[in-house]
Design a protein around this motif. Structure first.
Motif, PDB file in Angstrom:
ATOM      1  N   MET A   1       0.845  -1.193   0.000  1.00  0.00           N
ATOM      2  CA  MET A   1       0.000   0.000   0.000  1.00  0.00           C
ATOM      3  C   MET A   1       0.879   1.241   0.000  1.00  0.00           C
ATOM      4  O   MET A   1       1.716   1.420   0.864  1.00  0.00           O
ATOM      5  CB  MET A   1      -0.893   0.012   1.243  1.00  0.00           C
ATOM      6  N   ASN A   2       0.702   2.116  -0.971  1.00  0.00           N
ATOM      7  CA  ASN A   2       1.468   3.355  -0.990  1.00  0.00           C
ATOM      8  C   ASN A   2       0.649   4.488  -0.396  1.00  0.00           C
ATOM      9  O   ASN A   2      -0.502   4.316  -0.028  1.00  0.00           O
ATOM     10  CB  ASN A   2       1.928   3.673  -2.430  1.00  0.00           C
ATOM     11  N   ILE A   3       1.265   5.677  -0.329  1.00  0.00           N
ATOM     12  CA  ILE A   3       0.611   6.790   0.350  1.00  0.00           C
ATOM     13  C   ILE A   3      -0.716   7.170  -0.292  1.00  0.00           C
ATOM     14  O   ILE A   3      -1.620   7.673   0.351  1.00  0.00           O
ATOM     15  CB  ILE A   3       1.556   8.011   0.414  1.00  0.00           C
ATOM     16  N   GLY A   4      -0.866   6.890  -1.579  1.00  0.00           N
ATOM     17  CA  GLY A   4      -2.111   7.189  -2.266  1.00  0.00           C
ATOM     18  C   GLY A   4      -3.271   6.365  -1.768  1.00  0.00           C
ATOM     19  O   GLY A   4      -4.420   6.687  -2.015  1.00  0.00           O
ATOM     20  N   ASP A   5      -2.977   5.247  -1.095  1.00  0.00           N
ATOM     21  CA  ASP A   5      -4.027   4.380  -0.571  1.00  0.00           C
ATOM     22  C   ASP A   5      -4.380   4.704   0.868  1.00  0.00           C
ATOM     23  O   ASP A   5      -5.198   4.032   1.479  1.00  0.00           O
ATOM     24  CB  ASP A   5      -3.598   2.915  -0.672  1.00  0.00           C
ATOM     25  N   VAL A   7      -6.130   6.831   3.775  1.00  0.00           N
ATOM     26  CA  VAL A   7      -7.259   7.737   3.947  1.00  0.00           C
ATOM     27  C   VAL A   7      -6.753   9.140   4.254  1.00  0.00           C
ATOM     28  O   VAL A   7      -7.326  10.136   3.828  1.00  0.00           O
ATOM     29  CB  VAL A   7      -8.188   7.235   5.072  1.00  0.00           C
ATOM     30  N   TYR A   8      -5.640   9.223   4.984  1.00  0.00           N
ATOM     31  CA  TYR A   8      -5.105  10.517   5.378  1.00  0.00           C
ATOM     32  C   TYR A   8      -4.434  11.270   4.235  1.00  0.00           C
ATOM     33  O   TYR A   8      -4.069  12.434   4.391  1.00  0.00           O
ATOM     34  CB  TYR A   8      -4.124  10.352   6.541  1.00  0.00           C
ATOM     35  N   SER A   9      -4.282  10.643   3.092  1.00  0.00           N
ATOM     36  CA  SER A   9      -3.733  11.351   1.939  1.00  0.00           C
ATOM     37  C   SER A   9      -4.825  12.105   1.193  1.00  0.00           C
ATOM     38  O   SER A   9      -4.543  12.896   0.292  1.00  0.00           O
ATOM     39  CB  SER A   9      -3.052  10.365   0.983  1.00  0.00           C
ATOM     40  N   GLU A  10      -6.076  11.867   1.574  1.00  0.00           N
ATOM     41  CA  GLU A  10      -7.203  12.509   0.904  1.00  0.00           C
ATOM     42  C   GLU A  10      -7.423  13.938   1.388  1.00  0.00           C
ATOM     43  O   GLU A  10      -7.113  14.269   2.534  1.00  0.00           O
ATOM     44  CB  GLU A  10      -8.481  11.700   1.134  1.00  0.00           C
ATOM     45  N   LYS A  11      -7.987  14.756   0.519  1.00  0.00           N
ATOM     46  CA  LYS A  11      -8.367  16.123   0.859  1.00  0.00           C
ATOM     47  C   LYS A  11      -9.855  16.132   1.207  1.00  0.00           C
ATOM     48  O   LYS A  11     -10.684  15.628   0.434  1.00  0.00           O
ATOM     49  CB  LYS A  11      -8.108  17.070  -0.316  1.00  0.00           C
ATOM     50  N   ILE A  76      -4.532  17.407  16.509  1.00  0.00           N
ATOM     51  CA  ILE A  76      -5.311  16.170  16.421  1.00  0.00           C
ATOM     52  C   ILE A  76      -6.730  16.420  16.894  1.00  0.00           C
ATOM     53  O   ILE A  76      -7.702  15.949  16.286  1.00  0.00           O
ATOM     54  CB  ILE A  76      -4.640  15.051  17.243  1.00  0.00           C
ATOM     55  N   TYR A  77      -6.880  17.181  17.971  1.00  0.00           N
ATOM     56  CA  TYR A  77      -8.211  17.488  18.516  1.00  0.00           C
ATOM     57  C   TYR A  77      -9.104  18.155  17.463  1.00  0.00           C
ATOM     58  O   TYR A  77     -10.273  17.803  17.299  1.00  0.00           O
ATOM     59  CB  TYR A  77      -8.052  18.405  19.733  1.00  0.00           C
ATOM     60  N   LEU A  78      -8.542  19.102  16.740  1.00  0.00           N
ATOM     61  CA  LEU A  78      -9.323  19.857  15.760  1.00  0.00           C
ATOM     62  C   LEU A  78      -9.536  19.110  14.446  1.00  0.00           C
ATOM     63  O   LEU A  78     -10.212  19.614  13.553  1.00  0.00           O
ATOM     64  CB  LEU A  78      -8.637  21.198  15.482  1.00  0.00           C
ATOM     65  N   ASP A  79      -8.994  17.920  14.339  1.00  0.00           N
ATOM     66  CA  ASP A  79      -9.079  17.157  13.096  1.00  0.00           C
ATOM     67  C   ASP A  79     -10.402  16.414  12.960  1.00  0.00           C
ATOM     68  O   ASP A  79     -10.670  15.835  11.910  1.00  0.00           O
ATOM     69  CB  ASP A  79      -7.924  16.147  13.034  1.00  0.00           C
ATOM     70  N   PHE A  80     -11.271  16.457  13.974  1.00  0.00           N
ATOM     71  CA  PHE A  80     -12.394  15.518  13.968  1.00  0.00           C
ATOM     72  C   PHE A  80     -13.427  15.775  12.865  1.00  0.00           C
ATOM     73  O   PHE A  80     -14.101  14.839  12.430  1.00  0.00           O
ATOM     74  CB  PHE A  80     -13.056  15.457  15.357  1.00  0.00           C
ATOM     75  N   ILE A  81     -13.554  17.010  12.383  1.00  0.00           N
ATOM     76  CA  ILE A  81     -14.477  17.264  11.272  1.00  0.00           C
ATOM     77  C   ILE A  81     -13.863  16.768   9.963  1.00  0.00           C
ATOM     78  O   ILE A  81     -14.502  16.038   9.199  1.00  0.00           O
ATOM     79  CB  ILE A  81     -14.814  18.765  11.164  1.00  0.00           C
ATOM     80  N   GLN A  82     -12.613  17.163   9.708  1.00  0.00           N
ATOM     81  CA  GLN A  82     -11.936  16.675   8.504  1.00  0.00           C
ATOM     82  C   GLN A  82     -11.815  15.159   8.522  1.00  0.00           C
ATOM     83  O   GLN A  82     -11.768  14.519   7.468  1.00  0.00           O
ATOM     84  CB  GLN A  82     -10.549  17.301   8.390  1.00  0.00           C
ATOM     85  N   PHE A  83     -11.748  14.583   9.704  1.00  0.00           N
ATOM     86  CA  PHE A  83     -11.594  13.147   9.871  1.00  0.00           C
ATOM     87  C   PHE A  83     -12.677  12.372   9.123  1.00  0.00           C
ATOM     88  O   PHE A  83     -12.393  11.454   8.353  1.00  0.00           O
ATOM     89  CB  PHE A  83     -11.635  12.825  11.371  1.00  0.00           C
ATOM     90  N   TRP A  84     -13.955  12.750   9.330  1.00  0.00           N
ATOM     91  CA  TRP A  84     -15.017  11.992   8.666  1.00  0.00           C
ATOM     92  C   TRP A  84     -15.223  12.415   7.214  1.00  0.00           C
ATOM     93  O   TRP A  84     -15.576  11.592   6.364  1.00  0.00           O
ATOM     94  CB  TRP A  84     -16.316  12.051   9.457  1.00  0.00           C
ATOM     95  N   ILE A  85     -14.954  13.693   6.905  1.00  0.00           N
ATOM     96  CA  ILE A  85     -15.110  14.127   5.518  1.00  0.00           C
ATOM     97  C   ILE A  85     -14.016  13.523   4.637  1.00  0.00           C
ATOM     98  O   ILE A  85     -14.249  13.148   3.486  1.00  0.00           O
ATOM     99  CB  ILE A  85     -15.102  15.663   5.432  1.00  0.00           C
ATOM    100  N   ARG A  86     -12.809  13.382   5.201  1.00  0.00           N
ATOM    101  CA  ARG A  86     -11.702  12.746   4.481  1.00  0.00           C
ATOM    102  C   ARG A  86     -12.043  11.298   4.143  1.00  0.00           C
ATOM    103  O   ARG A  86     -11.713  10.795   3.059  1.00  0.00           O
ATOM    104  CB  ARG A  86     -10.454  12.803   5.359  1.00  0.00           C
ATOM    105  N   MET A  87     -12.715  10.623   5.060  1.00  0.00           N
ATOM    106  CA  MET A  87     -13.130   9.239   4.808  1.00  0.00           C
ATOM    107  C   MET A  87     -14.093   9.177   3.627  1.00  0.00           C
ATOM    108  O   MET A  87     -14.017   8.275   2.776  1.00  0.00           O
ATOM    109  CB  MET A  87     -13.776   8.662   6.080  1.00  0.00           C
ATOM    110  N   GLY A 249       5.266   3.921   4.326  1.00  0.00           N
ATOM    111  CA  GLY A 249       4.672   5.033   3.599  1.00  0.00           C
ATOM    112  C   GLY A 249       3.241   5.311   4.000  1.00  0.00           C
ATOM    113  O   GLY A 249       2.696   6.362   3.678  1.00  0.00           O
ATOM    114  N   CYS A 250       2.603   4.376   4.721  1.00  0.00           N
ATOM    115  CA  CYS A 250       1.227   4.594   5.156  1.00  0.00           C
ATOM    116  C   CYS A 250       1.203   5.603   6.297  1.00  0.00           C
ATOM    117  O   CYS A 250       2.046   5.565   7.187  1.00  0.00           O
ATOM    118  CB  CYS A 250       0.604   3.279   5.608  1.00  0.00           C
ATOM    119  N   TYR A 251       0.247   6.504   6.272  1.00  0.00           N
ATOM    120  CA  TYR A 251       0.132   7.500   7.335  1.00  0.00           C
ATOM    121  C   TYR A 251      -0.168   6.816   8.670  1.00  0.00           C
ATOM    122  O   TYR A 251      -1.029   5.953   8.750  1.00  0.00           O
ATOM    123  CB  TYR A 251      -1.003   8.478   7.022  1.00  0.00           C
ATOM    124  N   VAL A 252       0.551   7.212   9.705  1.00  0.00           N
ATOM    125  CA  VAL A 252       0.288   6.717  11.049  1.00  0.00           C
ATOM    126  C   VAL A 252       0.125   7.925  11.960  1.00  0.00           C
ATOM    127  O   VAL A 252       0.990   8.798  12.016  1.00  0.00           O
ATOM    128  CB  VAL A 252       1.432   5.814  11.572  1.00  0.00           C
TER     129      VAL A 252
END
Length: 303
Positions: A1-5, A7-11, A76-87, A249-252
């Motif tokens: 799996m590369n970075i393109g795969d 979820v965190y690479s998504e806008k 990280i705390y403020l990421d929760f809205i982008q978190f579900w939209i990124r998914m 390469g996977c986002y952690v």
């Protein structure tokens, strides 16, 4: 799996604009935004400017003192809205029309989640002691926009749990759950990170988490069982399962190897308290008239 795969690479902007320009998704997004605005922002600010109409409970617990205030976790705390939209961006980019119905259902359900939590807030508001820390723009924004009156149950925790459980469900419905196993683990690990962040930035008490876990068991009983709640709690403050198996390469998320340490004895106490209060809510629900009654009773007892 590369970075393109990852979820965190998504806008998150991809899902947002896709929802605006896709008629079948646009109505769901409009309804979702209106429910979020009314049940969180409008009702909370109304309560702040017109105090006294709804009781407010201080929801702190002595165990909160075991958790340090670490401003660095605010990102990280403020990421929760982008978190579900990124998914949603991840799903829409890869499955396109095939996933429209699932995405529409998820967006609707996110709005309903806010209204569900508000069933508690409209009967009893809650707040916690938070440092008046405005040294960075992010914290200044938090203090400016959030009157801090809707702590129990924690919407942050509810939102991220709803996101990772629905992501897994959608993957299964698409017949892609095995193929997306690593991404499902990745999203769950992000949910754990955000759940920890609410404590490290002192926006919530340890009391807020069990109330959120209980609310999610009531909201999605098939997707978030008592066993799931226990497993989720056990993983708090620990590296997420599957982290060591993530391909290079996977986002952690930073919480996979936290720089903030809480000693093991304190961790055990916090986790024990979370599960004890969660189980209390479940037990009291058996004789309650509504799902929110155990939480409201708990808040009224704390006065």
């Amino acid at each position: 799996m590369n970075i393109g795969d990852s979820v965190y690479s998504e806008k998150s902007s991809y899902a947002f604009f896709k929802s605006i320009f896709t008629p079948s998704l646009r109505s769901a997004m409009k309804k979702c935004v209106s429910l979020i605005f009314y049940n969180f922002f409008y009702c909370q600010h109304r309560a702040a400017f017109l105090p006294g109409k709804i009781p407010v409970t201080k929801a702190d617990h002595p165990l909160d003192d075991k958790i340090p205030f670490v401003p660095a976790w605010v990102t990280i705390y403020l990421d929760f809205i982008q978190f579900w939209i990124r998914m949603l961006s991840f799903l829409l980019r890869r499955y396109r029309r095939r996933v429209f119905a699932h995405v529409r259902d998820f967006i609707f359900s996110m709005g309903r989640l806010y209204a569900y939590a508000a069933e508690v807030y409209m009967k009893n508001l809650s707040t916690t002691t938070r440092p008046f820390y405005i040294s960075t723009p992010r914290f200044f924004l938090i203090h400016l926009a959030d009157p801090h009156l809707m702590c129990i149950p924690s919407l942050h925790v509810m939102v991220v749990i709803h996101t990772y459980t629905k992501f897994g469900e959608i993957a299964k419905q698409l017949g892609e759950d095995k193929k997306l196993n690593e991404q499902i683990l990745e999203v769950k690990q992000g949910a754990l990170a955000i759940s920890q962040a609410i404590l490290f930035v002192k926006q919530h008490s340890v009391n807020c988490i069990p109330a959120a876990l209980y609310a999610m068991t009531c909201f999605s009983p098939a997707l978030f069982t008592p066993q799931d709640a226990a497993f989720f709690t056990e993983q708090l403050f620990s590296p997420a399962p599957g982290r060591d198996k993530m391909p290079k390469g996977c986002y952690v998320h930073p919480a996979a190897s936290p720089s903030t340490k809480i000693n093991e004895a304190d961790q055990r106490q916090i986790k024990s308290h979370i599960m004890s209060l969660y189980n209390r809510f479940l037990s009291e629900k058996k004789n309650a008239k509504s799902w929110d009654e155990p939480i409201v009773n708990f808040l009224q007892e704390m006065k």
